[in-house]
Scaffold this active site. Structure first.
Site, mmCIF file in Angstrom:
data_model
loop_
_atom_site.group_PDB
_atom_site.id
_atom_site.type_symbol
_atom_site.label_atom_id
_atom_site.label_comp_id
_atom_site.label_asym_id
_atom_site.label_seq_id
_atom_site.Cartn_x
_atom_site.Cartn_y
_atom_site.Cartn_z
ATOM 1 N N ARG B 32 -5.089 9.635 24.871
ATOM 2 C CA ARG B 32 -4.403 9.388 26.127
ATOM 3 C C ARG B 32 -5.262 8.515 27.024
ATOM 4 O O ARG B 32 -5.924 7.618 26.510
ATOM 5 C CB ARG B 32 -3.903 10.683 26.766
ATOM 6 N N ALA B 35 -9.161 7.794 26.374
ATOM 7 C CA ALA B 35 -9.360 7.244 25.032
ATOM 8 C C ALA B 35 -8.874 5.792 24.944
ATOM 9 O O ALA B 35 -9.548 4.945 24.355
ATOM 10 C CB ALA B 35 -8.633 8.107 24.001
ATOM 11 N N HIS B 36 -7.718 5.509 25.545
ATOM 12 C CA HIS B 36 -7.202 4.137 25.494
ATOM 13 C C HIS B 36 -8.117 3.171 26.247
ATOM 14 O O HIS B 36 -8.395 2.074 25.786
ATOM 15 C CB HIS B 36 -5.768 4.084 26.036
ATOM 16 N N LYS B 37 -8.566 3.601 27.402
ATOM 17 C CA LYS B 37 -9.458 2.768 28.205
ATOM 18 C C LYS B 37 -10.750 2.499 27.411
ATOM 19 O O LYS B 37 -11.233 1.373 27.344
ATOM 20 C CB LYS B 37 -9.767 3.501 29.518
#
Lengths: 290, 206
Positions: B32, B35-37
């Site tokens: 989410r 993690a994406h960043k």
């Protein structure tokens, strides 16, 4: 005074895992409104299965166990300092027992405290002394996804052509529902506060949602607007999860506040279908859960 | 109801259309906001130097995500002290927050689908066409129900992001989803947004 840590822990468990009966009833009724075999109907059927399973297994209805919002109505003689400490101890224990997900993240340093205890404001606790012998603790677990689609408008609002009157209030609330689409986990419940300053307006828009589904504001004008907003929101066809369908909003609650001559705020708090709110009453030696 | 198991081929993805009900099985990874960043900054745009076990995790992710699915989910997990992990509550989180990152992550790792709720925007829809991939919509809030389909939690990365934000490697069986964005430019979310806006405009004109 009695130590209520265990009773508050039980209140948290119930709130997180057992949806109130009035909300469940509305959700079950809405299944019949959706076409057989439709994605909307399938979504509602899964929602109902999930409600039953969470209650049976004491697991959270939603993994986002939300912002814990406590309203403590206490008679003379109770210590709010002690009650606050007990609420915080119960919250830590509830997190260990997995009734709650660790949900308090430091906004500056980004670390999750791991126990649902943030600063003084997490969990959020409102104390109100009352003229009664009974102590009542209400808890709402307010999901983050639906909080993100909540909105505040300052009237007049030229984008939707909303003036400073109830007709304008209607327009901005409908705008908020359309903008939310399915992202607040529709079907949702709307808490609306008219007036106040920006802060009190948002707080009251949540507070109004503690009342039971289907009960109307005493003021006939607001009662009518509540029903109209639910009906018109559903005409937009957003449906459960935004899949399309007839059930977008289950109920609308409105409260009117005082405002400054200069300001006219309308706050729309959107709550997901997982509308988790429960109550604990201490009546002498008796402990009552709703 | 179609049954699909990861890893998923491009042919299977191209065959999926908006409105299809699917039961997913196999290995997938939760990811989410944090993690994406982290993936974008460290491995894709490389604006941040890898630290700690970053590169080691990256190698594992390249294998795990190839042909697989990312699940937007911040679960409630038991067994944190014993590492005998079990998902207790695991519904989808709102996906639109990953809109700035999703298309690049899908293309970089050859991710065939993302599971979430609320749908995503034009950038991700274009990413679905190019990868190809689809958006699978799960039922928001159905956390206890969906946790039952998680039959194994085999690993976890980046637990220092916190339990909800960590990347959990899970195996699911018959996880129910609906395709709401396909690899041919179809989006149920765009359709409903437009039709509801039309009704809103009529209501506002009253």
């Amino acid at each position: 005074m009695k130590d209520l840590t265990n009773e508050i822990l039980e209140l948290i468990r119930r709130t997180s895992s057992s949806l109130p009966p009035d909300v469940e009833k509305r959700l079950r009724e809405s299944i019949e409104k959706e076409a057989p075999g439709s994605t909307a109907r399938g979504a509602l059927e899964t929602i109902v299965k999930n409600i039953e399973l969470s209650r049976a297994k004491s697991t959270p209805i939603c993994q986002d166990t939300g912002t814990p919002i406590f309203y403590v109505h206490y008679p003379l003689g109770w210590s709010t300092i002690k009650l606050k400490a007990q609420i915080r101890a119960a919250m830590e224990d509830a997190t260990k027992k997995n009734y709650m997900r660790p949900n308090a993240v430091d906004a500056v340093y980004d670390n999750n405290t791991g126990n649902n205890l943030g600063g003084d404001d997490f969990p959020y606790i409102h104390f109100e002394e009352i003229e009664s012998d009974d102590l009542v603790i209400e808890l709402m677990l307010k999901g983050g996804g639906c909080e993100n689609v909540s909105r505040q408008y300052s009237l007049p609002d030229n984008n939707v052509g909303a003036g400073r009157d109830l007709a304008g209030v209607r327009k901005v609330v409908l705008d908020a529902v359309q903008k939310a689409q399915g992202q607040g986990c529709a079907p949702g419940i709307l808490g609306v506060a008219i007036g106040g300053d920006r802060g009190s307006s948002y707080i009251k828009s949540k507070e109004v949602m503690f009342s039971e589904m289907g009960t109307r504001n005493d003021d006939p004008k607001l009662a009518e607007l509540e029903e109209q907003l639910t009906k018109e929101s559903n005409e937009m066809g957003i449906g459960p999860m935004g899949f399309g369908g007839k059930t977008t909003v289950l109920d609308t609650k409105i409260t009117g506040l005082s405002r400054l001559p200069a300001s006219y705020f309308v706050s729309v708090s959107y709550t997901c279908w997982a509308y988790r709110r429960r109550k604990l009453t201490i009546k002498g030696e008796e402990v009552i859960y709703d | 109801m179609k049954k699909i198991t990861t890893p998923i081929s491009d042919e299977v993805i191209k065959d999926l259309k908006v409105g299809d009900g699917v039961e997913l099985s196999g290995v997938m990874v939760t990811a989410r906001d944090a993690a994406h960043k982290w993936m974008i900054e460290t491995f894709i745009k490389k604006t941040r130097a890898p630290q700690g076990d970053d590169l080691e995790v990256y190698e594992k992710l390249k294998t795990l995500l190839n042909g697989s699915v990312i699940y937007h989910c911040g679960p409630v997990v038991s067994g944190l002290d014993t590492k005998d992990y079990k998902f207790l509550a695991a519904g989808p989180t709102t996906s639109i927050r990953e809109e700035p990152y999703q298309a690049d992550v899908m293309k970089h790792f050859n991710v065939k689908g993302v599971i979430g709720k609320g749908g995503m925007g034009a950038k991700t829809l274009k990413g679905c066409e190019e990868t190809p991939a689809v958006y699978f919509h799960a039922i928001g809030g159905a956390a206890s129900f969906l946790a039952q389909t998680v039959i194994n939690v085999s690993d976890v990365f980046k637990l220092d992001f916190g339990t909800p934000e960590a990347m959990w490697v899970i195996e699911v069986k018959d996880f129910p989803v609906v395709v709401t964005m396909d690899s041919h430019g179809g989006s149920q979310h765009a359709v409903i947004d437009e039709s509801s806006k039309k009704v809103l405009d009529e209501l506002l004109a009253k």
